[in-house]
Design a protein around this motif. Structure first.
Motif, PDB file in Angstrom:
ATOM      1  N   MET A 335      72.652  30.857  41.903  1.00  0.00           N
ATOM      2  CA  MET A 335      71.588  31.280  42.808  1.00  0.00           C
ATOM      3  C   MET A 335      70.552  30.168  42.877  1.00  0.00           C
ATOM      4  O   MET A 335      70.394  29.392  41.928  1.00  0.00           O
ATOM      5  N   ARG A 408      71.105  38.424  39.085  1.00  0.00           N
ATOM      6  CA  ARG A 408      72.077  38.021  40.110  1.00  0.00           C
ATOM      7  C   ARG A 408      72.461  39.207  41.005  1.00  0.00           C
ATOM      8  O   ARG A 408      72.505  39.088  42.234  1.00  0.00           O
ATOM      9  N   TYR A 454      73.338  32.013  47.433  1.00  0.00           N
ATOM     10  CA  TYR A 454      73.801  32.409  46.103  1.00  0.00           C
ATOM     11  C   TYR A 454      75.238  32.872  46.227  1.00  0.00           C
ATOM     12  O   TYR A 454      75.773  32.959  47.338  1.00  0.00           O
TER      13      TYR A 454
END
Length: 543
Positions: A335, A408, A454
Motif C-alpha cells: 500500500m 490493509r 494498493y
C-alpha cells in the motif's frame, strides 16, 4: 522496552541508540539476538485500534444523500422483460411462503450496492432456503419472462449484485447450512449463502482454513465468491477458486438443477462444467451449493509490516522474500502512503511504523514455529542491512496479527468515507504495477481528492482508486477509457478479481479478443436464451 510476544527462536533484545518513549518510531537501531541473528522487532504501538473488518451500509452516515438510480446515471435501456404482477407475487408466496419481501424500506438495502454508487428499483425480494425452491422460482420466471438478480452478501465492487431496473432480487441469505465436512480430505460442502467468515471459523475449529480470505469476509457469501471468482488475500498461497472448488450445484435459467457437487480431487470425465460458472457472475446460472478443498490450518503464522523508501524497493523486497521465505510465504501485500493516511484519518487506525512512501505486509504460514522464525529472521536481516526496508514490526499473536491486517483490509472502507470512489481492479506486469498511479495523479491534478494504489503484489493485482467529493462526469471522462487503454498496452486485465458486473461490462474488449466475446455470448444464449439471469451485467450490450 518490551518486544512482541514471539516464538523463543525469534526473541531478540533491542538496544536503541537514542532513548525514547515506548511506542515512538526510531529509524536507527542496533540489534543483538539470543540466536545471534539480527531482526526487526519494533515495539507495538498501544494506539492501534480495533482490527474488526466490517463492510456494510453502517459505514455510511445516516445523513448520506440518496444514491442516484443507475438508469438515470448511466446510458442503459430496459430490456423487454415482464413486470411483476399481483398474480406473480401470489405465485412466489406459494413457492417461498412468508419469504416474499415487498416492503420498500427493507428493499432499499438490497437495491443499493455497498459502495453506494448504483441503485436499482426492484419491488420484490425472494429468500429461498433450498435449491428446489430456487428451481421453482427460476422455472416460473423463465415462463413469465421475469428478470432475476441473484444476490449474496452484496459486497461487490462493480455493481453486479444489485438490480439495474426492477429485476427480482433472489437472495441466498437463508441458504446458509453446512452440508458436510470431511476431516481427512478437508473437503467442505455447503450452501451458497454461508458467510465466508463463519465458514472460516467452522473449518478452523476442525484444523483447517478456507483457501479464500477477503476484507469483506464478515458479509460476503461463498456462492458470491465463487460466482465472481474472488481472489483475495490468500491467492498467493492457495491459488484461485478455479483450482480449489471441487464441485458446484447450479440452477439454470429454466429451473434445471445441475448437480455437479463432486468432492473428488480428480475427475477427468468430459467437460469440467463447474468452471463455466466460476466467475460468471450469476449470468449463466444461480450457484446454490459449493464443494471446496480446505488446506490444513498452519500451526505458526507471522505477519511483518514494513516500510519501504520506494516502489523499486517494494519489488526487490518481494524478490528477496520469495527466495528466502519460499514455501512459508502466504501473502505479500503493498500500500502507498496515501492509503495509510486514509485509514488513519477516516478509521482512526494507527501506523505501527514510521512514515514511509510505501508499506508492505508479509505473512508466513507454516507447521514449525522455530523453522519459520529462523527463515523470517534471515529475511529481515537482509532487507534491513541492504536498505530495502527502513522500519517495521512483527506480530505472531492473534490480536496483533488482526490489527496489522486491518491496515490493509480496511483501505476500501476508508476510501468509501473519503467521497465518491472510482475503483479499478487491474492485473499488470509486476514491474509496471504502480506506474499508473503517479501517471494519474499528474493527469487528474486537483480534480481528484486522492489517487491511491494498493493490492496483491504477489499476484500482480493493483487496486487503483480515485476519490472526489461527488460523482463527476468530467472526472470519469478523464479516467475512462484512459485507464483501460493504458492497461491494454501493458497486456494486462481490466479486472483481476472484482469481476465486470454492470460498471465494467463495456470494457471486456480491452482484455479479450472479439472471438472470445462472441463465444461468451453464444454460451449465454445457450444457457439463458431469454437473458433473464442478471441482465445488463458482465457481457457488453448487444445491438
Amino acid at each position: 522496552m518490551v518486544p512482541h510476544l514471539v516464538p523463543r527462536q525469534l526473541v531478540w533484545l533491542c538496544r536503541r541508540q537514542v532513548a525514547c518513549a515506548r511506542g515512538a518510531s526510531v529509524q536507527h537501531r542496533t540489534w543483538a539476538g539470543v540466536s545471534g541473528a539480527p531482526s526487526l522487532l519494533s515495539p507495538w504501538r498501544a494506539t492501534v485500534t480495533s482490527p474488526l473488518v466490517c463492510r456494510s451500509s453502517s459505514s455510511t452516515p445516516p445523513s448520506a444523500p440518496k444514491v442516484v438510480l443507475t438508469q438515470e446515471r448511466y446510458p442503459v435501456t430496459r430490456l423487454p422483460f415482464s413486470v411483476v404482477s399481483e398474480d406473480d407475487l401470489a405465485a412466489f408466496a406459494r413457492i417461498v411462503p412468508g419469504r416474499v419481501i415487498t416492503d420498500p424500506e427493507v428493499l432499499e438495502a438490497s437495491n443499493v450496492d455497498w459502495l453506494r454508487t448504483v441503485r436499482g428499483c426492484s419491488k420484490v425480494l425472494l429468500r429461498p432456503r433450498t435449491s428446489q425452491e430456487v428451481a421453482h422460482i427460476l422455472r416460473y420466471c423463465h415462463e413469465r419472462n421475469l428478470a432475476v438478480n441473484p444476490q449474496g452478501g452484496n459486497t461487490g465492487m462493480v455493481g453486479g449484485s444489485v438490480p439495474v431496473f426492477d429485476e427480482i432480487i433472489l437472495s441466498t441469505a437463508l441458504m446458509n447450512e453446512v452440508i458436510s465436512f470431511h476431516s481427512v480430505s478437508g473437503t467442505l460442502v455447503c450452501q451458497a449463502g454461508c458467510v465466508l467468515e463463519e465458514l472460516s471459523r467452522y473449518v478452523e475449529e476442525r484444523g483447517f482454513v478456507m483457501p479464500l480470505d477477503l476484507g469483506a469476509k464478515g458479509s460476503c457469501h461463498i456462492g458470491g465468491n465463487v460466482a465472481t471468482n474472488a481472489g483475495g488475500l490468500r491467492f498467493l498461497r492457495y491459488g484461485s477458486l478455479h483450482g480449489t472448488v471441487l464441485g458446484l450445484e447450479v440452477v439454470l435459467a429454466d429451473g434445471t438443477v445441475l448437480n455437479c457437487l463432486s468432492s473428488l480431487r480428480k475427475d477427468n470425465t468430459g467437460y469440467d462444467l463447474k468452471q463455466l460458472f466460476i466467475g460468471s457472475e450469476g449470468t449463466l446460472g444461480v450457484i446454490t451449493a459449493v464443494s471446496i478443498q480446505c488446506p490444513p490450518k498452519p500451526r505458526a503464522v507471522n505477519v511483518a509490516f514494513l516500510g519501504c523508501p520506494g516502489f523499486a524497493e517494494v519489488l526487490q523486497t518481494f524478490t528477496t522474500c520469495k527466495g528466502l521465505l519460499g514455501e512459508i510465504l502466504s501473502a505479500y501485500e503493498f500500500m502507498d502512503a496515501e492509503c495509510m493516511w486514509l485509514v488513519t484519518r477516516h478509521l482512526r487506525l494507527a501506523s505501527p511504523v514510521q512514515e514511509s512512501p510505501f508499506y508492505v505486509l508479509i505473512e508466513t504460514s507454516g507447521s514449525r514455529a522455530g523453522h519459520d522464525a529462523e527463515k523470517l529472521s534471515d529475511f529481515l536481516d537482509q532487507v534491513l542491512s541492504s536498505g530495502l526496508v527502513t522500519d517495521g514490526t512483527v506480530a505472531t499473536d492473534q490480536m496483533k496479527l488482526k490489527a496489522l491486517w486491518a491496515l490493509r483490509e480496511r483501505i476500501s472502507e476508508a476510501l468509501s468515507r473519503d467521497g465518491y470512489v472510482y475503483k479499478y481492479d487491474l492485473s499488470l506486469p509486476t514491474e509496471r504495477l504502480y506506474d499508473l498511479v503517479p501517471d494519474l495523479r499528474a493527469r487528474l491534478g486537483s480534480r481528484a481528492k486522492h489517487v491511491v494504489g494498493y493490492g496483491h503484489l504477489g499476484d500482480g493485482n493493483l487496486h487503483l482508486n480515485v476519490t472526489s467529493e461527488a460523482f463527476s462526469p468530467s472526472l470519469l471522462d478523464a479516467l475512462e477509457p484512459y485507464v483501460y487503454e493504458w492497461t491494454a498496452r501493458q497486456r494486462g486485465s481490466v479486472s483481476a478479481e472484482h469481476g465486470l458486473g454492470f460498471k465494467k461490462r463495456g470494457v471486456l474488449g480491452y482484455s479479450k479478443p472479439p472471438e472470445a466475446l462472441r463465444l461468451m455470448q453464444q454460451l449465454k444464449a445457450l444457457l439463458d436464451p431469454k437473458g433473464i439471469l442478471n441482465p445488463y451485467k458482465t457481457l457488453p450490450a448487444q445491438a
